[in-house]
Motif scaffolding. Sequence first.
Motif, PDB file in Angstrom:
ATOM      1  N   SER A   1      35.967  18.618  33.309  1.00 28.28           N
ATOM      2  CA  SER A   1      34.768  17.820  33.544  1.00 28.28           C
ATOM      3  C   SER A   1      33.604  18.700  33.982  1.00 28.28           C
ATOM      4  N   VAL A   2      33.853  19.629  34.907  1.00 27.35           N
ATOM      5  CA  VAL A   2      32.778  20.490  35.399  1.00 27.35           C
ATOM      6  C   VAL A   2      32.317  21.456  34.311  1.00 27.35           C
ATOM      7  N   ALA A   3      33.252  22.032  33.576  1.00 24.77           N
ATOM      8  CA  ALA A   3      32.871  22.969  32.510  1.00 24.77           C
ATOM      9  C   ALA A   3      31.995  22.291  31.465  1.00 24.77           C
ATOM     10  N   GLU A   4      32.337  21.063  31.108  1.00 27.58           N
ATOM     11  CA  GLU A   4      31.514  20.339  30.142  1.00 27.58           C
ATOM     12  C   GLU A   4      30.126  20.045  30.711  1.00 27.58           C
ATOM     13  N   HIS A   5      30.079  19.750  32.009  1.00 23.43           N
ATOM     14  CA  HIS A   5      28.797  19.484  32.662  1.00 23.43           C
ATOM     15  C   HIS A   5      27.918  20.734  32.647  1.00 23.43           C
ATOM     16  N   VAL A   6      28.546  21.900  32.880  1.00 23.54           N
ATOM     17  CA  VAL A   6      27.807  23.158  32.843  1.00 23.54           C
ATOM     18  C   VAL A   6      27.147  23.350  31.481  1.00 23.54           C
ATOM     19  N   VAL A   7      27.923  23.170  30.422  1.00 28.19           N
ATOM     20  CA  VAL A   7      27.385  23.359  29.071  1.00 28.19           C
ATOM     21  C   VAL A   7      26.265  22.359  28.802  1.00 28.19           C
ATOM     22  N   MET A   8      26.456  21.115  29.238  1.00 29.98           N
ATOM     23  CA  MET A   8      25.408  20.112  29.064  1.00 29.98           C
ATOM     24  C   MET A   8      24.119  20.540  29.751  1.00 29.98           C
ATOM     25  N   GLN A   9      24.234  21.058  30.969  1.00 27.43           N
ATOM     26  CA  GLN A   9      23.027  21.435  31.693  1.00 27.43           C
ATOM     27  C   GLN A   9      22.400  22.708  31.140  1.00 27.43           C
ATOM     28  N   ILE A  10      23.212  23.602  30.619  1.00 24.55           N
ATOM     29  CA  ILE A  10      22.662  24.783  29.950  1.00 24.55           C
ATOM     30  C   ILE A  10      21.786  24.349  28.774  1.00 24.55           C
ATOM     31  N   LEU A  11      22.313  23.479  27.938  1.00 22.82           N
ATOM     32  CA  LEU A  11      21.547  23.012  26.781  1.00 22.82           C
ATOM     33  C   LEU A  11      20.325  22.206  27.217  1.00 22.82           C
ATOM     34  N   THR A  12      20.469  21.428  28.286  1.00 24.32           N
ATOM     35  CA  THR A  12      19.345  20.651  28.796  1.00 24.32           C
ATOM     36  C   THR A  12      18.181  21.563  29.175  1.00 24.32           C
ATOM     37  N   LEU A  13      18.488  22.689  29.824  1.00 24.75           N
ATOM     38  CA  LEU A  13      17.436  23.621  30.227  1.00 24.75           C
ATOM     39  C   LEU A  13      16.862  24.379  29.040  1.00 24.75           C
ATOM     40  N   VAL A  14      17.747  24.983  28.250  1.00 22.47           N
ATOM     41  CA  VAL A  14      17.293  25.870  27.180  1.00 22.47           C
ATOM     42  C   VAL A  14      16.493  25.099  26.133  1.00 22.47           C
TER      43      VAL A  14
ATOM     44  N   MET B   1      11.201  20.207  42.745  1.00 23.17           N
ATOM     45  CA  MET B   1      10.901  21.522  42.171  1.00 23.17           C
ATOM     46  C   MET B   1      10.446  21.358  40.729  1.00 23.17           C
ATOM     47  N   PRO B   2       9.608  22.266  40.252  1.00 19.26           N
ATOM     48  CA  PRO B   2       9.286  22.234  38.819  1.00 19.26           C
ATOM     49  C   PRO B   2      10.482  22.689  37.989  1.00 19.26           C
ATOM     50  N   ASN B   3      10.581  22.169  36.786  1.00 21.21           N
ATOM     51  CA  ASN B   3      11.532  22.645  35.772  1.00 21.21           C
ATOM     52  C   ASN B   3      12.988  22.604  36.224  1.00 21.21           C
ATOM     53  N   HIS B   4      13.376  21.524  36.861  1.00 17.27           N
ATOM     54  CA  HIS B   4      14.790  21.399  37.223  1.00 17.27           C
ATOM     55  C   HIS B   4      15.414  20.248  36.447  1.00 17.27           C
ATOM     56  N   ALA B   5      16.752  20.286  36.368  1.00 15.67           N
ATOM     57  CA  ALA B   5      17.516  19.219  35.707  1.00 15.67           C
ATOM     58  C   ALA B   5      18.729  18.886  36.570  1.00 15.67           C
ATOM     59  N   MET B   6      18.459  18.572  37.844  1.00 17.06           N
ATOM     60  CA  MET B   6      19.527  18.314  38.802  1.00 17.06           C
ATOM     61  C   MET B   6      20.146  16.932  38.615  1.00 17.06           C
ATOM     62  N   THR B   7      21.427  16.839  38.955  1.00 22.01           N
ATOM     63  CA  THR B   7      22.126  15.564  39.042  1.00 22.01           C
ATOM     64  C   THR B   7      22.758  15.463  40.426  1.00 22.01           C
ATOM     65  N   PRO B   8      23.097  14.240  40.889  1.00 19.13           N
ATOM     66  CA  PRO B   8      23.903  14.160  42.113  1.00 19.13           C
ATOM     67  C   PRO B   8      25.285  14.747  41.825  1.00 19.13           C
ATOM     68  N   HIS B   9      26.094  14.893  42.846  1.00 19.78           N
ATOM     69  CA  HIS B   9      27.354  15.632  42.691  1.00 19.78           C
ATOM     70  C   HIS B   9      28.353  14.815  41.863  1.00 19.78           C
ATOM     71  N   VAL B  10      28.164  14.835  40.538  1.00 20.97           N
ATOM     72  CA  VAL B  10      28.992  14.004  39.656  1.00 20.97           C
ATOM     73  C   VAL B  10      29.740  14.796  38.589  1.00 20.97           C
ATOM     74  N   SER B  11      29.567  16.110  38.548  1.00 20.40           N
ATOM     75  CA  SER B  11      30.138  16.867  37.422  1.00 20.40           C
ATOM     76  C   SER B  11      31.646  16.727  37.332  1.00 20.40           C
ATOM     77  N   GLY B  12      32.324  16.615  38.460  1.00 19.03           N
ATOM     78  CA  GLY B  12      33.779  16.507  38.442  1.00 19.03           C
ATOM     79  C   GLY B  12      34.278  15.096  38.661  1.00 19.03           C
ATOM     80  N   THR B  13      33.450  14.091  38.325  1.00 24.79           N
ATOM     81  CA  THR B  13      33.785  12.714  38.654  1.00 24.79           C
ATOM     82  C   THR B  13      33.841  11.831  37.422  1.00 24.79           C
ATOM     83  N   THR B  14      34.169  12.381  36.281  1.00 27.25           N
ATOM     84  CA  THR B  14      34.416  11.530  35.123  1.00 27.25           C
ATOM     85  C   THR B  14      35.626  10.639  35.413  1.00 27.25           C
TER      86      THR B  14
END
Length: 350
Positions: free
Chosen positions: A117-130, A291-304
Amino acid sequence: MKAVAVLYPGGPAAAETPELLGCAENALGLRDWLEGQGHELVATSDAGAGLDSHLPTVDVLIATPFWPAYISRERIENAPNLKLLLTAGVGSDHFDLAAAAERGITVAEITGSNVVSVAEHVVMQILTLVRNYMPAYREVLDGGWDIGKVAAPSHDLEDKRVGIVGFGRIGQRVATRLKGFDVQLRYFDYRRLPHTEETVLGARFQGLRALVAESDLVSINIPLTPATQGMFDRDLLYSMKKGAYLVNTARGRIVDTDALVEVMEAGHLAGYAGDVWYPQPAPADHPWRNMPNHAMTPHVSGTTLEAQRRYANGIRECLTSFIAGEPIDRDYIIVDGGRVASPSYSPAYQ
């Protein structure tokens, strides 16, 4: 036996989604099972006086990481019968591990329950930023169609150098998922993998400062320890490439709060994402919220829902062993026999 589970409030979703096991209302699916054996289970989302009122009589305390409660030395001292601390998930730094060890209290977490769950969240946020997704989404909400504004800071992920800080279960899964994007993978960890494993994962070892300085994107996947707290301070953040991105799904305190705001407002980094904060829950005026240019979520990456099922099953497994007087699976153990037994909480990142 009296067990107290300190879990997040599920609200209306708890009744509508019984698979939402990690909330106080659904109590990890443990209530019928435990009470059927004559044990008492208290499930609460009250991190204050409600929790504290149960401490004098609790034998087992279960908590999700950070939210809603920090289990401090003082709280442990106020629980004379406490024998077992369980994390419903992964990451037990919300418990005072030294205080638990001194009291001979066993601490366990459900290792591996959230790594996918966390690894998938990381990839999602990488793509969200880039790909500059958040401004593009806001453009739609605001009724606009400014393609140039959205596209100007948008990039392909292919050929970018991605540095992974912490190459354990999550870090390696992040690498595996990124291989298909044809990125250049580098990693830093307190131990280097054998060459054959590096080849399979498509990642090369690099020292921390060199990795940070040369990466287009850095993903933080290390545990919070005294050695890693504040690791990404002002100096390390400014040593990153100008225009680089930073993703942190590990722990909020690994990144210096005020230094990150400064770096982001100065435009040194192109974006920051993650879902971990300090403290948690983050107050409404937490500086990272604006902050400018952020894509934060609450602590949900490991909560699928899948992760919740895995850690609920793991908690039940630990309790089954505890009630039977049998050892808990060593893979779950963080503190045992008066010492911190897990290498994840060692000072190896010094």
